[in-house]
Design an enzyme around this catalytic site. Structure first.
Site, PDB file in Angstrom:
ATOM      1  N   CYS A 102       0.857  -1.185   0.000  1.00 37.81           N
ATOM      2  CA  CYS A 102       0.000   0.000   0.000  1.00 37.81           C
ATOM      3  C   CYS A 102       0.892   1.232   0.000  1.00 37.81           C
ATOM      4  O   CYS A 102       1.870   1.287   0.747  1.00 37.81           O
ATOM      5  CB  CYS A 102      -0.886  -0.013   1.241  1.00 37.81           C
ATOM      6  SG  CYS A 102      -1.968   1.419   1.359  1.00 37.81           S
ATOM      7  N   HIS A 144      -9.103  -3.810  -1.723  1.00 37.53           N
ATOM      8  CA  HIS A 144      -8.081  -3.026  -1.014  1.00 37.53           C
ATOM      9  C   HIS A 144      -8.397  -1.529  -1.100  1.00 37.53           C
ATOM     10  O   HIS A 144      -8.393  -0.827  -0.077  1.00 37.53           O
ATOM     11  CB  HIS A 144      -6.702  -3.336  -1.615  1.00 37.53           C
ATOM     12  CG  HIS A 144      -5.586  -2.520  -1.051  1.00 37.53           C
ATOM     13  ND1 HIS A 144      -4.528  -3.067  -0.359  1.00 37.53           N
ATOM     14  CD2 HIS A 144      -5.340  -1.172  -1.073  1.00 37.53           C
ATOM     15  CE1 HIS A 144      -3.711  -2.099   0.035  1.00 37.53           C
ATOM     16  NE2 HIS A 144      -4.174  -0.948  -0.395  1.00 37.53           N
ATOM     17  N   GLU A 145      -8.689  -1.056  -2.310  1.00 36.11           N
ATOM     18  CA  GLU A 145      -8.935   0.390  -2.487  1.00 36.11           C
ATOM     19  C   GLU A 145     -10.206   0.830  -1.772  1.00 36.11           C
ATOM     20  O   GLU A 145     -10.230   1.890  -1.144  1.00 36.11           O
ATOM     21  CB  GLU A 145      -8.992   0.755  -3.975  1.00 36.11           C
ATOM     22  CG  GLU A 145      -7.714   0.510  -4.760  1.00 36.11           C
ATOM     23  CD  GLU A 145      -6.461   1.043  -4.085  1.00 36.11           C
ATOM     24  OE1 GLU A 145      -6.544   2.062  -3.373  1.00 36.11           O
ATOM     25  OE2 GLU A 145      -5.403   0.427  -4.238  1.00 36.11           O
ATOM     26  N   HIS A 148     -10.047   1.502   1.907  1.00 34.69           N
ATOM     27  CA  HIS A 148      -9.554   2.837   2.288  1.00 34.69           C
ATOM     28  C   HIS A 148     -10.707   3.807   2.556  1.00 34.69           C
ATOM     29  O   HIS A 148     -10.573   4.725   3.366  1.00 34.69           O
ATOM     30  CB  HIS A 148      -8.680   3.427   1.177  1.00 34.69           C
ATOM     31  CG  HIS A 148      -7.264   2.923   1.165  1.00 34.69           C
ATOM     32  ND1 HIS A 148      -6.385   3.177   2.186  1.00 34.69           N
ATOM     33  CD2 HIS A 148      -6.576   2.199   0.250  1.00 34.69           C
ATOM     34  CE1 HIS A 148      -5.204   2.621   1.899  1.00 34.69           C
ATOM     35  NE2 HIS A 148      -5.300   2.024   0.729  1.00 34.69           N
TER      36      HIS A 148
HETATM   37 NI    NI Z   1      -3.625   1.075  -0.148  1.00 32.51          NI
END
Ligand code: NI
Length: 183
Positions: A102, A144-145, A148
């Site tokens: 990341c 994953h994105e 966030h």
């Molecule tokens: Ni990330």
């Protein structure tokens, strides 16, 4: 267009739930996305979420190069995608573990379980709805994105912190383990 500073793990902007975008066609969103793309390409990374550039809005950008796909059915390469107000729907409970990195956790990598099959939807900069059914690495990047946007960084998704370390050390370890099994 500009390369923006990337927030690092520990900054509060990465820990909060990001706000929905009221109008995906707002020129201010278009400008933000242009800067996010510049920042992601410069880093370099395969995805970036707005909170990583200190903007707490539900916007992600990502792409998947053909060489990153796993060969799993539905794990398709994808050109640069802008996804505003994304919604994720795992398809089944199947999951697999792989190492992630990341841009907000520089130099480190860790093994994370993710759903292998996923339907996602959201809006593009033109206000048009996007909906895709994907798998494998493509599904992993999107999970994953979008994490966030809910204030979640990948270490918080890890089952075993023994699988968390500096990229150089983890690569060395993997190479040594490969040698061990070849003896
Ligand atoms: Ni990330």
């Amino acid at each position: 267009m500009a390369i923006l500073k990337i927030a690092r793990m520990g900054h509060p902007v990465l820990a909060r739930v990001a706000d929905p975008v009221e109008d995906p066609t707002d020129p201010a969103i278009r400008d933000l996305v242009a800067d996010m793309i510049d920042t992601m390409i410069d880093a370099p990374g395969t995805g970036l979420a707005a909170p990583q550039v200190y903007v707490p809005l539900r916007v992600v950008v990502f792409f998947v190069r053909p060489e990153r796909t796993t060969g799993m059915e539905g794990d398709t390469p994808v050109d640069l995608t802008v996804l505003i107000n994304p919604v994720l729907e795992p398809l089944g409970q199947a999951a697999n573990a792989a190492f992630e990195g990341c841009l907000s956790v520089p130099g480190l990598t860790g093994k994370v379980n993710r759903f292998t099959h996923l339907r996602y939807s959201g809006f593009g900069l033109d206000g048009q709805r996007i909906e895709r059914t994907v798998a494998g690495f493509h599904a992993r990047v999107v999970q994953h994105e979008c994490d966030h946007l809910d204030g979640i960084l990948y270490p918080q998704r890890m089952d075993d912190l023994a699988e968390f370390g500096f990229v150089e050390e983890m690569r060395r370890r993997a190479a040594e383990q490969t040698q061990e099994t070849q003896k």
